[in-house]
Design a protein around this motif. Structure first.
Motif, short mmCIF file in Angstrom:
data_model
loop_
_atom_site.label_atom_id
_atom_site.label_comp_id
_atom_site.label_asym_id
_atom_site.label_seq_id
_atom_site.Cartn_x
_atom_site.Cartn_y
_atom_site.Cartn_z
N GLY A 1 0.79 -1.23 0.00
CA GLY A 1 0.00 0.00 0.00
C GLY A 1 0.82 1.27 0.00
N ILE A 2 2.13 1.18 0.26
CA ILE A 2 2.94 2.40 0.31
C ILE A 2 4.05 2.41 -0.74
N VAL A 3 3.95 1.53 -1.72
CA VAL A 3 4.90 1.57 -2.84
C VAL A 3 4.68 2.86 -3.63
N ASP A 4 3.42 3.27 -3.75
CA ASP A 4 3.06 4.55 -4.41
C ASP A 4 3.46 5.71 -3.48
N PRO A 5 4.35 6.60 -3.94
CA PRO A 5 4.81 7.71 -3.08
C PRO A 5 3.68 8.57 -2.52
N ALA A 6 2.61 8.76 -3.30
CA ALA A 6 1.49 9.60 -2.84
C ALA A 6 0.79 8.93 -1.65
N LYS A 7 0.62 7.62 -1.73
CA LYS A 7 -0.03 6.89 -0.62
C LYS A 7 0.87 6.87 0.61
N ARG A 8 2.16 6.81 0.36
CA ARG A 8 3.13 6.84 1.46
C ARG A 8 3.05 8.19 2.19
N THR A 9 3.02 9.25 1.41
CA THR A 9 2.92 10.60 1.99
C THR A 9 1.63 10.76 2.78
N ALA A 10 0.55 10.21 2.25
CA ALA A 10 -0.75 10.31 2.94
C ALA A 10 -0.70 9.58 4.28
N TRP A 11 -0.06 8.42 4.30
CA TRP A 11 0.06 7.65 5.55
C TRP A 11 0.88 8.43 6.57
N ILE A 12 1.98 8.99 6.12
CA ILE A 12 2.86 9.75 7.03
C ILE A 12 2.13 10.98 7.58
N THR A 13 1.43 11.68 6.70
CA THR A 13 0.68 12.87 7.12
C THR A 13 -0.36 12.52 8.17
N GLU A 14 -1.04 11.40 7.95
CA GLU A 14 -2.06 10.94 8.90
C GLU A 14 -1.43 10.67 10.28
N LYS A 15 -0.25 10.04 10.29
CA LYS A 15 0.41 9.70 11.56
C LYS A 15 0.92 10.96 12.26
N VAL A 16 1.47 11.88 11.50
CA VAL A 16 1.95 13.14 12.11
C VAL A 16 0.78 13.89 12.73
N ASP A 17 -0.33 13.96 12.00
CA ASP A 17 -1.52 14.66 12.51
C ASP A 17 -2.05 13.99 13.78
N LEU A 18 -2.03 12.66 13.80
CA LEU A 18 -2.51 11.92 14.97
C LEU A 18 -1.60 12.18 16.17
N ALA A 19 -0.30 12.17 15.93
CA ALA A 19 0.66 12.43 17.02
C ALA A 19 0.45 13.83 17.60
N LYS A 20 0.22 14.80 16.73
CA LYS A 20 -0.03 16.18 17.19
C LYS A 20 -1.32 16.24 18.01
N LYS A 21 -2.35 15.62 17.48
CA LYS A 21 -3.67 15.64 18.12
C LYS A 21 -3.61 15.03 19.52
N GLN A 22 -2.75 13.99 19.67
CA GLN A 22 -2.67 13.28 20.95
C GLN A 22 -1.48 13.72 21.80
N PHE A 23 -0.81 14.79 21.38
CA PHE A 23 0.33 15.36 22.14
C PHE A 23 1.43 14.33 22.36
N MET A 24 1.71 13.57 21.30
CA MET A 24 2.71 12.50 21.41
C MET A 24 4.06 12.95 20.85
N ASP A 25 5.07 12.13 21.07
CA ASP A 25 6.45 12.58 20.89
C ASP A 25 7.20 11.83 19.80
N GLY A 26 6.47 11.22 18.89
CA GLY A 26 7.13 10.50 17.81
C GLY A 26 6.36 9.26 17.42
N ILE A 27 7.08 8.32 16.79
CA ILE A 27 6.43 7.12 16.27
C ILE A 27 7.40 5.94 16.29
N ASN A 28 6.85 4.75 16.57
CA ASN A 28 7.61 3.51 16.44
C ASN A 28 7.04 2.76 15.25
N ILE A 29 7.86 2.59 14.22
CA ILE A 29 7.40 1.91 13.01
C ILE A 29 7.66 0.42 13.17
N ASP A 30 6.57 -0.35 13.20
CA ASP A 30 6.64 -1.78 13.46
C ASP A 30 6.07 -2.52 12.26
#
Length: 365
Positions: free
Chosen positions: A91-120
């Motif tokens: 699902g993230i071979v397409d650069p646009a979908k990859r960017t969308a996923w990253i944007t979603e995670k950054v927004d979620l981290a901001k919304k929840q006052f979190m300090d980063g991400i663990n990519i598993d």
């Protein structure tokens, strides 16, 4: 005066989309300082975190449901709380979908006052495939986005216990380590592919475990980026045959090409094993070669089981290597697997497990 007040209210609404759930606003501020030594905890939900040893914890990866109370508490102790990042690689071979996923995670981290991400991401990847390059790009682009949008945030990536295509995870480990802040090495489930005799063995035998770190460092990965993961659980294997020497032959359960695997057993929390070991056939035994404890018991049907696990003794040996080789830190899967009840024996066992992460910690105080 009314105009000034209205302007202030407008700015407040624009700037602060999310209301801080903590008692004081400062607890919602991101933790940005780099710790010299990381104690990295995976938390899978509920409220076990209330009993963690917060004198040691530096980062908590939230793998359970988001808990604002945990965020506030971690921040009050100067510890980071980071998101879980998990995505199917095709699902993230397409650069646009990859960017969308990253944007979603950054927004979620901001919304929840979190300090980063663990990519598993623990999926099969063959070298030089579209997924191989997409995974490396995902880590690099995630790190760039998090660092830009949440200054001082931490991006970590979970890798197998060895870089040698374990479980067909043939990643570009050197490039991934270069791109992110920390690499969490999952030094457990090391019997996920058994190529030799199908017998019960240690979850994380010491020589195999430590040699793999040498292999990571031979790839020019900075030891200051490596966090050693240790297991707070063991494997309970039913024995198809139990020899006089105490060797437990296990059922053949193939995994990703290997004829046998630890899937023949079941994972058991440290807390459960400590309740069972005193009534076992053998009590605690120690394997000198693997530097790991184990015990044998019979189930209700009379079948022998062999249980392999890690305890404060085996973990302290690994923690000593972390210190000697100058790794960035140590952590565990997962923080919820100890007994945090008021039972006196359990309290001592739990304290010993936390202390094993930093064997010299007691001497420092």
């Amino acid at each position: 005066m009314l105009v000034v007040w209205l302007c202030f209210m407008f700015l407040t609404l624009v700037c602060c989309d999310e209301q801080c759930p903590c008692e004081t606003q400062d607890l919602c501020e991101q933790i940005t300082d780099e710790k010299d030594f990381e104690v990295y905890v995976f938390d899978v939900g509920h409220k076990a975190w209330k009993s963690y040893d917060w004198t040691k914890v530096t980062t908590v990866a939230a793998f359970g449901k988001y808990d604002p109370e945990l965020m506030c508490y971690a921040h009050s102790k100067g510890a980071r709380l980071v998101l879980k990042g998990d995505v199917q690689l095709p699902g993230i071979v397409d650069p646009a979908k990859r960017t969308a996923w990253i944007t979603e995670k950054v927004d979620l981290a901001k919304k929840q006052f979190m300090d980063g991400i663990n990519i598993d991401i623990e999926q099969e990847v063959q070298e030089s495939t579209p997924e191989y390059y997409a995974l490396t790009a995902l880590v690099k682009e995630s790190t760039e986005a998090f660092h830009r949008e949440i200054p001082g945030s931490q991006v970590s990536f979970d890798v197998a216990w060895s870089p040698k295509c374990i479980d067909k995870r043939c990643y570009d480990y050197a490039a991934i380590a270069e791109s992110c802040d920390l690499v969490f090495v999952m030094s457990y489930d090391e019997q996920s592919q058994i190529w030799g005799d199908c017998i019960a063995m240690a979850n994380a035998p010491i020589y195999q475990t430590l040699t793999a770190y040498d292999h990571y460092m031979m790839m020019k990965i900075n030891p200051k980026k490596l966090v050693m993961g240790v297991p707070w659980y063991g494997y309970d294997y039913p024995c198809v045959n139990f020899s006089e020497e105490g060797v437990c032959t296990i059922p053949k359960v193939p995994f990703r090409g290997a004829p046998c695997s630890d899937a023949a057993g079941r994972q058991v929390p440290y807390s459960a094993m400590m309740k069972q070991i005193n009534s076992s056939m053998s009590g605690r035994m120690w394997d000198e070669v693997q530097a790991a404890p184990y015990y044998n018991y019979k189930n209700k049907e009379g079948q022998v089981h062999q249980v392999w696990y890690d305890d404060p003794v085996s973990i302290a040996l690994k923690a000593a290597y972390v210190s000697a080789r100058g790794l960035r830190g140590i952590g565990m899967w997962n923080g919820n697997l100890l007994d945090y009840s008021n039972n006196t024996v359990a309290q001592q066992q739990t304290k010993s497990m936390w202390n094993a992460l930093k064997p010299n910690h007691e001497k420092e105080h």
